[in-house]
Design a protein around this motif. Structure first.
Motif, PDB file in Angstrom:
ATOM      1  N   THR A  35       2.130   0.420  -9.421  1.00 36.95           N
ATOM      2  CA  THR A  35       0.867   1.266  -8.752  1.00 36.95           C
ATOM      3  C   THR A  35      -0.314   0.887  -7.437  1.00 36.95           C
ATOM      4  N   MET A  36      -0.258   0.213  -7.240  1.00 37.07           N
ATOM      5  CA  MET A  36      -1.100  -0.492  -6.566  1.00 37.07           C
ATOM      6  C   MET A  36      -0.571  -0.095  -5.152  1.00 37.07           C
ATOM      7  N   LEU A  37       1.025  -0.387  -4.705  1.00 34.31           N
ATOM      8  CA  LEU A  37       1.770  -0.130  -3.661  1.00 34.31           C
ATOM      9  C   LEU A  37       2.046   1.026  -3.006  1.00 34.31           C
ATOM     10  N   LYS A  38       2.142   1.783  -4.625  1.00 40.28           N
ATOM     11  CA  LYS A  38       2.280   3.178  -4.438  1.00 40.28           C
ATOM     12  C   LYS A  38       1.562   4.295  -3.715  1.00 40.28           C
ATOM     13  N   ASP A  39       0.261   4.438  -4.100  1.00 34.24           N
ATOM     14  CA  ASP A  39      -0.310   4.477  -4.080  1.00 34.24           C
ATOM     15  C   ASP A  39      -1.220   4.483  -2.858  1.00 34.24           C
ATOM     16  N   SER A  40      -0.950   3.401  -2.407  1.00 33.68           N
ATOM     17  CA  SER A  40      -1.466   2.871  -1.077  1.00 33.68           C
ATOM     18  C   SER A  40      -0.097   3.241   0.041  1.00 33.68           C
ATOM     19  N   THR A  41       0.842   3.582  -0.290  1.00 35.83           N
ATOM     20  CA  THR A  41       1.470   4.541   0.677  1.00 35.83           C
ATOM     21  C   THR A  41       2.558   6.176   0.393  1.00 35.83           C
ATOM     22  N   LEU A  42       3.577   6.335  -0.428  1.00 35.76           N
ATOM     23  CA  LEU A  42       3.567   7.127  -1.722  1.00 35.76           C
ATOM     24  C   LEU A  42       2.908   8.217  -1.472  1.00 35.76           C
ATOM     25  N   THR A  43       1.556   7.883  -1.859  1.00 41.44           N
ATOM     26  CA  THR A  43       0.817   9.129  -2.622  1.00 41.44           C
ATOM     27  C   THR A  43      -0.168   9.407  -1.793  1.00 41.44           C
ATOM     28  N   ALA A  66      -1.352 -14.200  -0.237  1.00 41.41           N
ATOM     29  CA  ALA A  66      -1.519 -12.834   0.085  1.00 41.41           C
ATOM     30  C   ALA A  66      -1.641 -12.677  -1.366  1.00 41.41           C
ATOM     31  N   LEU A  67      -1.022 -13.531  -2.587  1.00 37.92           N
ATOM     32  CA  LEU A  67      -1.302 -12.793  -3.374  1.00 37.92           C
ATOM     33  C   LEU A  67      -3.153 -12.521  -4.388  1.00 37.92           C
ATOM     34  N   LEU A  68      -3.977 -13.810  -3.478  1.00 43.12           N
ATOM     35  CA  LEU A  68      -5.605 -13.929  -3.507  1.00 43.12           C
ATOM     36  C   LEU A  68      -6.024 -12.892  -3.641  1.00 43.12           C
ATOM     37  N   PHE A  69      -5.423 -12.390  -2.210  1.00 41.20           N
ATOM     38  CA  PHE A  69      -5.827 -11.307  -1.183  1.00 41.20           C
ATOM     39  C   PHE A  69      -4.984 -10.170  -1.759  1.00 41.20           C
ATOM     40  N   ILE A 115       4.982 -11.714   4.392  1.00 43.40           N
ATOM     41  CA  ILE A 115       3.666 -11.612   3.844  1.00 43.40           C
ATOM     42  C   ILE A 115       2.422 -10.520   4.481  1.00 43.40           C
ATOM     43  N   THR A 116       2.754 -10.650   5.827  1.00 37.01           N
ATOM     44  CA  THR A 116       1.973  -9.801   6.573  1.00 37.01           C
ATOM     45  C   THR A 116       2.069  -8.345   6.171  1.00 37.01           C
ATOM     46  N   ALA A 117       3.232  -8.028   5.774  1.00 38.89           N
ATOM     47  CA  ALA A 117       3.254  -6.538   4.719  1.00 38.89           C
ATOM     48  C   ALA A 117       2.496  -6.377   4.372  1.00 38.89           C
ATOM     49  N   LEU A 118       2.165  -7.171   2.686  1.00 46.85           N
ATOM     50  CA  LEU A 118       2.055  -6.993   1.783  1.00 46.85           C
ATOM     51  C   LEU A 118       0.040  -7.121   1.671  1.00 46.85           C
ATOM     52  N   PHE A 119       0.083  -8.042   2.584  1.00 49.33           N
ATOM     53  CA  PHE A 119      -1.950  -8.233   3.583  1.00 49.33           C
ATOM     54  C   PHE A 119      -1.937  -6.967   3.779  1.00 49.33           C
ATOM     55  N   LEU A 120      -1.438  -5.451   4.862  1.00 46.65           N
ATOM     56  CA  LEU A 120      -2.006  -4.727   5.697  1.00 46.65           C
ATOM     57  C   LEU A 120      -1.548  -3.673   4.230  1.00 46.65           C
ATOM     58  N   LEU A 121      -0.442  -4.050   3.848  1.00 46.51           N
ATOM     59  CA  LEU A 121      -0.561  -2.308   2.215  1.00 46.51           C
ATOM     60  C   LEU A 121      -1.650  -2.603   1.368  1.00 46.51           C
ATOM     61  N   ALA A 122      -1.964  -4.476   0.704  1.00 46.90           N
ATOM     62  CA  ALA A 122      -2.870  -4.397   0.004  1.00 46.90           C
ATOM     63  C   ALA A 122      -4.508  -3.977   0.550  1.00 46.90           C
ATOM     64  N   TYR A 125      -9.453   0.754  10.582  1.00 50.48           N
ATOM     65  CA  TYR A 125      -7.654  -0.355   9.666  1.00 50.48           C
ATOM     66  C   TYR A 125      -6.785  -1.267  11.330  1.00 50.48           C
ATOM     67  N   GLY A 126      -7.138   0.274  11.668  1.00 47.95           N
ATOM     68  CA  GLY A 126      -6.755  -0.191  13.138  1.00 47.95           C
ATOM     69  C   GLY A 126      -6.585  -1.522  13.277  1.00 47.95           C
ATOM     70  N   ILE A 127      -8.656  -1.599  13.788  1.00 45.93           N
ATOM     71  CA  ILE A 127      -8.612  -3.323  14.077  1.00 45.93           C
ATOM     72  C   ILE A 127      -8.160  -4.515  13.382  1.00 45.93           C
ATOM     73  N   PHE A 128      -8.249  -3.469  11.919  1.00 50.64           N
ATOM     74  CA  PHE A 128      -7.481  -4.664  11.166  1.00 50.64           C
ATOM     75  C   PHE A 128      -6.276  -5.114  11.479  1.00 50.64           C
ATOM     76  N   ILE A 129      -5.049  -4.416  11.414  1.00 47.86           N
ATOM     77  CA  ILE A 129      -4.315  -4.007  11.100  1.00 47.86           C
ATOM     78  C   ILE A 129      -4.243  -5.219  13.028  1.00 47.86           C
ATOM     79  N   PHE A 130      -4.741  -5.350  13.838  1.00 52.40           N
ATOM     80  CA  PHE A 130      -4.700  -5.916  14.748  1.00 52.40           C
ATOM     81  C   PHE A 130      -4.962  -7.992  15.026  1.00 52.40           C
ATOM     82  N   LEU A 131      -5.895  -7.749  14.355  1.00 55.06           N
ATOM     83  CA  LEU A 131      -6.306  -9.361  12.946  1.00 55.06           C
ATOM     84  C   LEU A 131      -5.111 -10.054  12.655  1.00 55.06           C
TER      85      LEU A 131
END
Length: 648
Positions: free
Chosen positions: A375-383, A125-128, A24-31, A97-103
């Motif tokens: 697409t969202m996860l691909k844009d947030s990581t690979l591309t 996580a879904l709603l976010f 769930i945390t990873a999904l938040f951070l990727l989103a 983004y680092g601060i956000f990860i810490f939070l």
């Protein structure tokens, strides 16, 4: 044996919980990977994005030299490769983004320590994730989510918790420097924190730490510019911009059905709050109060400019926090609710109605969300790396667009030139000494004070020698009436030096002296629903409009409808367009209003040459009357509409 199986199942469930929380945390951070990392698309106006990346503090100081919707960190909205801004911008976004990860790691700790349902966390996580890529103002999304999360989380006040709150204070301070017009939102969060602190002191000590943002906000500006007077002007501009934004953009088309949704939900939730407070349930009151911060923030953002999806984003973000911290379990089913009687039952019904609206809204969007996840996860990581490179190439490719007309350049020489109204891409022409007016685009002069700052710039001793003048406007506004004080300052202190199909080059006329020509009020007439005739000897026109109570409430909770003026000339022609009521109080040369709104940027219909001929006395026609209209009931929004005529 049965007890052994039960213990084994419990152990297995407990063992799976950390894995689920980590997912769930990873999904938040990727989103939430900042979209600004890879912004390469054009927003509303590329030129102001270029300017925010172009300026340096040694050239222009926010609060002293310039006033705009955005502040000194505004370039983070759209980082461009301009004078090294791309490197600075990506570096700052990494910090943010680092601060956000810490939070988020602190939230993860809360999920692991508190026995909150993983189903609720998954819904959060879904709603976010659902609307995260809809709005470009990612920093605002972080800020709103964080502020509400802090106000809800009433965990222990250990060292990590203090760092958590201090990081939030830094975030709020950065928001103040990122976007001027978010000043009122920053104050709203601080006020809500103080209210919560007053209601539940023991469990909400973190609200006290968050209220320290009231000190962090001015401190952040004073680090940027250590001048108290400039800080006050910065705050004033922030209030002027945020208060005038809604009125000035009232005619922008938005998705109106969500207004009804907001009203129904807002009224139900407001009654819930009142019942909680009246019934003495202070904890429920304190838990539910922060919900209104993102709702109202994104509601206003959506109704004035971007449509219903912005409010939808705020709803999803707000409820993601409540589900994440398991707060709905308490709000809807508090301990001992059966003993609280009628008030508790009424609160539960209203709370469930509100929640039903939100869930219905989310269910409607769920199919589209499922399709967009890959697409969202691909844009947030690979591309992401290739998107940053494309952003760089986009910035370089579009960095040099405009250069001064060769004939104008010959006249200007090495003298200073101001840009009016908004073609800031001329700054790319480094061979010319450009100066930028305080409110950098005239379409952002939402109030008289902002208009007067530009007027003083053109009338003062340090005024530029030349003005590169265009006639672009927006939202059906009359170009001359959009910022009348600024226009009249140019008209009275400059003379036409040359003109082209799209622009006029004005030269400063030092014989006119600084300041404005004194005008005498000849006649003031209250508009009674019919055209107001121009009296003999009148050369200037001003319009004063007082908002009714309904109009003020409309600006606060919805939007004020546009007001249109129709000016009839002696040849029977009519010029029509909308006015900005807060700036129309400045007397303006009424015969110059012959130029209508075109909607073309840059304008190429020859209107600038017509204006040049009017200003040099080679041609012109006379206005004979003025009338008003509105897309709605004008009298419902405004009272005492007064037309004043002036002479020299």
């Amino acid at each position: 044996m049965a007890n052994g199986m039960t213990n084994l199942k419990a152990t297995g469930a407990d063992g799976r919980r950390p894995l689920a929380v980590n997912i769930i945390t990873a999904l938040f951070l990727l989103a939430s990977v900042p979209a600004a990392f890879a912004i390469g698309t054009n927003e509303f106006d590329e030129s102001w994005m270029y300017f925010l990346n172009y300026i340096r503090r040694d050239e222009y100081v926010f609060g002293r030299d310039i006033f705009f919707t955005y502040g000194p960190l505004g370039f983070l909205t759209a980082v461009r490769e301009v004078r090294g801004s791309l490197v600075r911008g990506v570096a700052l976004w990494l910090v943010i983004y680092g601060i956000f990860i810490f939070l988020m790691l602190q939230v993860r700790r809360v999920l692991l320590e508190k026995k909150i349902s993983l189903v609720s966390a998954s819904v959060a996580a879904l709603l976010f994730m659902l609307p995260q890529k809809l709005s470009p103002d990612v920093l605002a999304s972080f800020y709103v989510w964080l502020a509400v999360a802090l106000l809800i989380d009433c965990g222990r006040d250990d060292r990590r918790g203090i760092l958590f709150a201090l990081a939030a204070d830094i975030f709020v301070a950065m928001l103040f420097l990122w976007k001027m017009s978010s000043f009122t939102s920053s104050l709203t969060v601080c006020v809500v924190a103080v209210v919560m602190l007053a209601f539940i002191r023991r469990e909400y000590r973190k609200a006290f730490l968050l209220s320290l943002s009231l000190l962090f906000v001015p401190c952040a500006y004073l680090i940027y510019n250590p001048c108290g007077a400039d800080l006050l002007r910065y705050c004033r501009a922030a209030l002027q911009t945020s208060s005038g934004y809604n009125a000035a953009l009232g005619n922008v088309m938005t998705t109106e059905p969500f207004t009804a949704f907001f009203v129904v939900f807002g009224v139900a939730a407001g009654i819930c709050l009142a019942v909680q407070l009246w019934g003495g349930d202070k904890k429920s009151f304190a838990l539910f109060l922060p919900l209104f911060i993102p709702l109202f923030f994104y509601y206003k953002y959506g109704i004035t400019r971007h449509g219903g999806y912005a409010f939808y984003q705020g709803v999803c973000m707000a409820f993601s926090i409540y589900f994440l911290f398991g707060t709905f379990d308490y709000i809807l089913f508090p301990d001992g609710a059966g003993r609280q009687g009628h008030l508790a039952r009424r609160r539960l019904r209203l709370g469930r109605v509100s929640l039903a609206y939100v869930l219905a809204l989310c269910i409607l969007e769920f199919p589209a969300f499922l399709v967009s996840i890959p697409t969202m996860l691909k844009d947030s990581t690979l591309t992401m790396p290739s998107q940053i490179i494309n952003n760089y190439l986009f910035s370089v490719r579009n960095g040099v667009r405009r250069s001064l007309n060769p004939r104008f350049r010959e006249i200007v020489g090495d003298k200073s030139v101001a840009i009016f109204p908004d073609e800031l891409f001329y700054l790319t022409d480094g061979s010319v000494q450009y100066k930028v007016m305080p409110t950098i685009q005239n379409n952002m002069t939402f109030t008289s004070w902002l208009d007067e700052t530009n007027a003083a710039f053109f009338a003062g001793d340090g005024a530029p020698e030349f003005v590169l003048f265009g006639l672009e406007s927006m939202d059906m506004r009359l170009p001359m009436l959009e910022s009348p004080a600024t226009y009249m300052a140019i008209r009275e202190n400059y003379r036409v030096a040359a003109s082209s199909d799209t622009e006029i080059l004005f030269r400063r006329d030092k014989s006119a002296g600084s300041g404005r020509t004194e005008k005498t009020r000849l006649e003031s007439t209250a508009w009674g629903g019919t055209a107001v005739s121009r009296p003999a000897g009148a050369r200037y026109l001003s319009i004063e409009m007082q908002s009714t109570l309904a109009g003020k409430l409309a600006e606060l909770f919805w939007k004020s409808l546009p007001v249109f003026v129709e000016i009839t000339f002696d040849d029977g022609s009519v010029t029509s367009g909308r006015i900005v009521p807060r700036t129309a109080v400045t007397p303006i040369a009424v015969d110059d209003l012959v130029i209508p709104y075109s909607g073309v940027h840059p304008r190429g219909d020859g209107a600038t040459e017509v204006l040049a001929q009017i200003l040099t006395g080679k041609q012109g026609k006379k206005a004979v009357s003025v009338d008003f209209s509105m897309k709605g009931l004008l009298r419902l929004y405004y009272r005492d509409i007064t037309v004043s005529w002036w002479g020299d």
